[in-house]
Scaffold this motif. Sequence first.
Motif, PDB file in Angstrom:
ATOM      1  N   GLN A  63       0.821  -1.216   0.000  1.00 50.46           N
ATOM      2  CA  GLN A  63       0.000   0.000   0.000  1.00 50.46           C
ATOM      3  C   GLN A  63       0.855   1.266   0.000  1.00 50.46           C
ATOM      4  O   GLN A  63       0.360   2.351  -0.307  1.00 50.46           O
ATOM      5  N   GLN A  81      -5.580  -5.017  -0.989  1.00 52.15           N
ATOM      6  CA  GLN A  81      -6.123  -4.178  -2.064  1.00 52.15           C
ATOM      7  C   GLN A  81      -5.037  -3.742  -3.035  1.00 52.15           C
ATOM      8  O   GLN A  81      -3.916  -3.407  -2.642  1.00 52.15           O
ATOM      9  N   ARG A 109      -7.642   0.162  -7.265  1.00 50.36           N
ATOM     10  CA  ARG A 109      -9.031   0.545  -7.021  1.00 50.36           C
ATOM     11  C   ARG A 109      -9.663  -0.290  -5.913  1.00 50.36           C
ATOM     12  O   ARG A 109      -9.269  -1.441  -5.690  1.00 50.36           O
ATOM     13  N   PRO A 110     -10.674   0.248  -5.234  1.00 51.27           N
ATOM     14  CA  PRO A 110     -11.412  -0.524  -4.234  1.00 51.27           C
ATOM     15  C   PRO A 110     -11.994  -1.797  -4.836  1.00 51.27           C
ATOM     16  O   PRO A 110     -12.407  -1.813  -5.993  1.00 51.27           O
ATOM     17  N   ARG A 111     -11.980  -2.875  -4.055  1.00 47.23           N
ATOM     18  CA  ARG A 111     -12.507  -4.187  -4.441  1.00 47.23           C
ATOM     19  C   ARG A 111     -11.688  -4.835  -5.555  1.00 47.23           C
ATOM     20  O   ARG A 111     -12.141  -5.756  -6.236  1.00 47.23           O
TER      21      ARG A 111
END
Length: 237
Positions: A22, A49, A52-54
């Motif tokens: 991250q 992650q 992008r999210p998800r």
Amino acid sequence: MLYGPAGSGKSSFINSVDSVLQGRVTARASADAISQKSFTTKFRTYKIQKGRPRTFYPFSFTDIMGIEQDTNKGARVEDIKLAMRGHIKDGYNFDAANTISENDKDYNEIPTLSDRVHVLVCVVSATTSNILSAATVTKMREVRLAANDMGIPQLAILTKIDEACPEVRADIKNTYKSKYLKEKMEELNVALGIPLNCIFPVKNYHSEIDTDDDIDTLILSALKQIIHFGEDFVNSL
């Protein structure tokens, strides 16, 4: 899946990998700096992650309750064996006194390949005077032999290297120059039979507020081998 003595830094290693990828220090997996008993009590799977999210990296870590030397304390060896076969669902609350039964709501009767463990990672702290107690070695060897029977590749992470060695605390670049850490790696090799080239010294993030390239290098070295081992396992089926 990560396994090892309570307090060895399993959850912190997951957080450290997450931090590296991250680019900031994270703390999703709960860890405790005081108790010598396992702070992790649930069977938890963590995805990391990507962008992008998800959207996630194509691997995940499973955190489990720590192994303790006393009877009816810590994760039970039989539960760990069942977890490796994929029979335990995410969120299961470990019971140190009893193994999960087939009637339990968190028992996965028909596991898929994705439910099974692809790599078994032993996590041990370099700060212990004797790398592992005899009782803990007995439990961990049983887990290791069971994983071997299942064809699951294995490696080890040696944590808290900065706390164990003053020269590493002064400069993390001294990790592979440290005679003390070399001795600890050899002790782990003798205790569990894990080859020296499959033991990776690592400093987890615990007091830092920003990521550091030299700390990241050690973490990424271990992560790279974990991913390679996992790919080898899946490709061999």
